[in-house]
Design an enzyme around this catalytic site. Sequence first.
Site, PDB file in Angstrom:
ATOM      1  CB  SER A 205      -0.899   0.001   1.239  1.00 37.43           C
ATOM      2  OG  SER A 205      -1.508   1.250   1.443  1.00 37.43           O
TER       3      SER A 205
ATOM      4  CE1 TYR B  99      -4.265  -2.142   4.818  1.00 33.54           C
ATOM      5  CE2 TYR B  99      -3.621   0.061   4.144  1.00 33.54           C
ATOM      6  CZ  TYR B  99      -3.994  -1.226   3.818  1.00 33.54           C
ATOM      7  OH  TYR B  99      -4.076  -1.598   2.498  1.00 33.54           O
TER       8      TYR B  99
END
Length: 345
Positions: free
Chosen positions: A151, A176
């Site tokens: 990501s 995350y």
Amino acid sequence: MKTYCVTGGAGFIGSHLCEQLLSQGHRIINIDNFHDVYDYKTKIRNILSSTGSSFPYSYSGDKAEDLAKLQAMVESDHYSLVITDIRHMDELDAVFASEKIDAVIHLAAMAGVRPSIEDPLLYEEVNVKGTLHVMEAMRKHGVRKWLCASSSSVYGNNKKVPFSEEDVVDYSISPYAATKKSCEVLGHTYHHLHQVDTIMLRFFTVYGERQRPDLAIHKFAKLLDRGEELTMYGDGSSRRDYTYVGDIIAGILGALSYVEQNTSVYEVVNLGTNRTITLRDLITSLEQEFGKKALIRTLPNQPGDVEQTYADVSKANQLFNYQPQTDFAEGLHKFVRWYRGNSNG
């Protein structure tokens, strides 16, 4: 025909990827747990679309019954749906033992920055331990080619733009992001110890048809369409490198071809557009698409949100000729057209 295992293949990106691989004549093993983070019926629709199965689909309202029906409907020589959780090592092992898998495209994860702050232990368990389970199944059963979704969030509030794969990414600002960085490190470990050819793909804010209902563009579109108030965090100046899902799929397929054709591969690669859009401009673009003025509630920036994402995509271009084709206005129009045609928004 090759056999590819796609984890998270019922999701937004995964269903588009499965659709493309099926169109090329390959066999797909889709591993997905249909987590309740959003309505499981959304994923059923994704699978029906990606496999070319017939509509309408009659829902019983019982999740287990509906998923069993779905499995039976889509099972074929080219497609198998395995409903399990990547945290269940024994079930993963059974899948890999029963299939001759050529490569794994690992997309399954708990997604989202803000929810990860509320439940960091779940994110670690799924994203890190679950990924480790996938890699262990690969190691045990001799699968040595894989792609893994990382990501743009790993860059944190990086001040240097555009973001390059050479930049230091040791300063995550959300659980995350930290889990995604951890997966990159684990990927290198298995490449080094077990000769697993690996490409870690850092996705930059993917949007388009079938986008998850909890993501900003989809959420804003639904609120705007209904005339309801939408929440803008900050002053609207935050920027994102929005990447159309068709370009992401082209990048994944390019990376897959590269990793299959080469050995001793470990690469971290950005997949974005090298262009940025402000939050305010995103809202304005949606207003233009819907012909409505948004009702906006402004709140302070949220913990974990980055100020901007901005991809340097030269490495992807160099390795596998990645060239994003869809500008934001065109991609947003495609999304809105899909949204209007989707009975559930």
